[in-house]
Design a protein around this motif. Structure first.
Motif, PDB file in Angstrom:
ATOM      1  N   TRP A 169       3.928  -9.640  -5.069  1.00 56.81           N
ATOM      2  CA  TRP A 169       2.898  -8.900  -4.327  1.00 56.81           C
ATOM      3  C   TRP A 169       1.625  -8.963  -5.142  1.00 56.81           C
ATOM      4  N   GLN A 170       0.634  -9.661  -4.595  1.00 59.93           N
ATOM      5  CA  GLN A 170      -0.566  -9.944  -5.378  1.00 59.93           C
ATOM      6  C   GLN A 170      -1.494  -8.742  -5.485  1.00 59.93           C
ATOM      7  N   ALA A 171      -1.332  -7.789  -4.602  1.00 64.52           N
ATOM      8  CA  ALA A 171      -2.117  -6.547  -4.705  1.00 64.52           C
ATOM      9  C   ALA A 171      -1.186  -5.374  -4.415  1.00 64.52           C
ATOM     10  N   VAL A 172      -1.237  -4.359  -5.259  1.00 59.88           N
ATOM     11  CA  VAL A 172      -0.491  -3.115  -5.043  1.00 59.88           C
ATOM     12  C   VAL A 172      -1.489  -1.982  -5.190  1.00 59.88           C
ATOM     13  N   ARG A 173      -1.704  -1.236  -4.123  1.00 63.89           N
ATOM     14  CA  ARG A 173      -2.727  -0.191  -4.107  1.00 63.89           C
ATOM     15  C   ARG A 173      -2.121   1.121  -3.613  1.00 63.89           C
ATOM     16  N   CYS A 174      -2.882   2.190  -3.743  1.00 63.89           N
ATOM     17  CA  CYS A 174      -2.467   3.428  -3.103  1.00 63.89           C
ATOM     18  C   CYS A 174      -3.593   3.943  -2.207  1.00 63.89           C
ATOM     19  N   ALA A 175      -3.216   4.815  -1.271  1.00 69.17           N
ATOM     20  CA  ALA A 175      -4.177   5.461  -0.378  1.00 69.17           C
ATOM     21  C   ALA A 175      -3.636   6.854  -0.090  1.00 69.17           C
ATOM     22  N   PHE A 176      -4.515   7.712   0.432  1.00 71.72           N
ATOM     23  CA  PHE A 176      -4.133   9.109   0.650  1.00 71.72           C
ATOM     24  C   PHE A 176      -4.419   9.499   2.097  1.00 71.72           C
ATOM     25  N   LEU A 215       0.853  -1.187   0.000  1.00 72.59           N
ATOM     26  CA  LEU A 215       0.000   0.000   0.000  1.00 72.59           C
ATOM     27  C   LEU A 215       0.893   1.243   0.000  1.00 72.59           C
ATOM     28  N   ILE A 216       0.853   1.973  -1.112  1.00 74.41           N
ATOM     29  CA  ILE A 216       1.642   3.203  -1.238  1.00 74.41           C
ATOM     30  C   ILE A 216       0.787   4.358  -0.723  1.00 74.41           C
ATOM     31  N   VAL A 217       1.279   5.052   0.303  1.00 70.79           N
ATOM     32  CA  VAL A 217       0.497   6.104   0.950  1.00 70.79           C
ATOM     33  C   VAL A 217       1.075   7.476   0.612  1.00 70.79           C
ATOM     34  N   ALA A 218       0.275   8.295  -0.077  1.00 66.94           N
ATOM     35  CA  ALA A 218       0.683   9.649  -0.442  1.00 66.94           C
ATOM     36  C   ALA A 218      -0.105  10.661   0.377  1.00 66.94           C
ATOM     37  N   HIS A 219       0.308  11.930   0.286  1.00 64.99           N
ATOM     38  CA  HIS A 219      -0.392  12.952   1.056  1.00 64.99           C
ATOM     39  C   HIS A 219      -1.811  13.147   0.541  1.00 64.99           C
ATOM     40  N   GLY A 220      -1.975  13.215  -0.796  1.00 64.37           N
ATOM     41  CA  GLY A 220      -3.260  13.571  -1.376  1.00 64.37           C
ATOM     42  C   GLY A 220      -3.296  15.054  -1.670  1.00 64.37           C
ATOM     43  N   SER A 221      -3.952  15.412  -2.782  1.00 65.20           N
ATOM     44  CA  SER A 221      -3.966  16.800  -3.239  1.00 65.20           C
ATOM     45  C   SER A 221      -5.355  17.189  -3.712  1.00 65.20           C
ATOM     46  N   GLU A 261      -0.952  11.074 -10.591  1.00 58.90           N
ATOM     47  CA  GLU A 261       0.474  10.705 -10.680  1.00 58.90           C
ATOM     48  C   GLU A 261       0.782   9.572  -9.691  1.00 58.90           C
ATOM     49  N   VAL A 262       0.158   9.624  -8.523  1.00 57.06           N
ATOM     50  CA  VAL A 262       0.375   8.567  -7.528  1.00 57.06           C
ATOM     51  C   VAL A 262      -0.229   7.252  -8.022  1.00 57.06           C
ATOM     52  N   ARG A 263      -1.408   7.340  -8.637  1.00 54.48           N
ATOM     53  CA  ARG A 263      -2.039   6.105  -9.150  1.00 54.48           C
ATOM     54  C   ARG A 263      -1.200   5.498 -10.273  1.00 54.48           C
ATOM     55  N   ALA A 264      -0.618   6.355 -11.106  1.00 52.66           N
ATOM     56  CA  ALA A 264       0.224   5.847 -12.196  1.00 52.66           C
ATOM     57  C   ALA A 264       1.477   5.181 -11.636  1.00 52.66           C
ATOM     58  N   LEU A 265       2.061   5.788 -10.613  1.00 50.48           N
ATOM     59  CA  LEU A 265       3.227   5.183  -9.970  1.00 50.48           C
ATOM     60  C   LEU A 265       2.861   3.828  -9.375  1.00 50.48           C
ATOM     61  N   THR A 266       1.677   3.762  -8.771  1.00 55.38           N
ATOM     62  CA  THR A 266       1.224   2.505  -8.166  1.00 55.38           C
ATOM     63  C   THR A 266       1.109   1.411  -9.230  1.00 55.38           C
ATOM     64  N   GLU A 267       0.573   1.769 -10.384  1.00 52.82           N
ATOM     65  CA  GLU A 267       0.469   0.775 -11.468  1.00 52.82           C
ATOM     66  C   GLU A 267       1.852   0.360 -11.955  1.00 52.82           C
ATOM     67  N   SER A 268       2.766   1.315 -11.967  1.00 55.29           N
ATOM     68  CA  SER A 268       4.120   1.011 -12.411  1.00 55.29           C
ATOM     69  C   SER A 268       4.803   0.049 -11.438  1.00 55.29           C
TER      70      SER A 268
END
Lengths: 125, 125
Positions: free
Chosen positions: A35-42, A5-11, A19-26
């Protein structure tokens, strides 16, 4: 199931959240076998929140979740807010291993990333 | 003389500013043959300011300065504030080429940096 789970500040600026979602997909494309699931949260200003994303991963069957703070500096958000949000969910799911890595600013390879920007930008001039 | 200037937000927490200075030294160690000066500056809250750092490089004889925004998202600071600070100095020194690269969030290699954090952190558990 193991999850990142990639956690960003959020804007307020949706392009920054994208940009954070694209990084998560990358990241997901590079580690699907491990890693069977890679997600982001803010942390704020954009969905999903950290508890929402963690609860969702637990419902999907995650037995291990590694949280990566997408921050350059270890300010209050990294030192206090993210651990507090994670701890709330972790307390409800003692059977799930949840771990927070150092923040992005501590990663290897950032000096090379800077020089890559400089090189790419020079060829465009 | 060619110079790089890494521009970070700046923090009231001096340890965060020190992380930027350490990164700057790491970049300098990797590119000393191409870039004779590698410095950092802060948009706010820590010295030197962007104009101070640029003027200092000009005094030292810089003929080309590349500014790298040390930011993960292209918010107002990246889109407006840094260009405005740079433009003020550039107008006084038309003989110096000053260029701003995309922000760090656009660099190649960040997905690998995330996975490096995860791998390093896993071995510690």
């Amino acid at each position: 199931m193991k999850a990142l789970l990639i956690v960003a500040h959020g804007s307020r600026r949706e392009a920054s959240n994208q940009e954070v979602r694209a990084l998560t997909e990358s990241v997901a494309a590079r580690c699907a076998s491990d890693w069977q699931a890679v997600r982001c949260a803010f942390l704020e200003l954009a969905p999903p929140s950290i508890p929402e994303a963690l609860e969702s991963l637990v419902r999907e069957g995650a037995s291990e979740i590694v949280v990566v703070p997408w921050f350059l500096a270890a300010g209050r958000h990294v030192r206090e807010d993210i651990p507090a949000e994670v701890a709330k969910v972790a307390a409800d799911h003692p059977e799930v291993r949840i771990h927070i890595t150092p923040h992005l600013g501590r990663a290897q390879g950032l000096a090379e990333a800077v020089l890559g920007l400089v090189a790419a930008s020079s060829t465009l001039r």
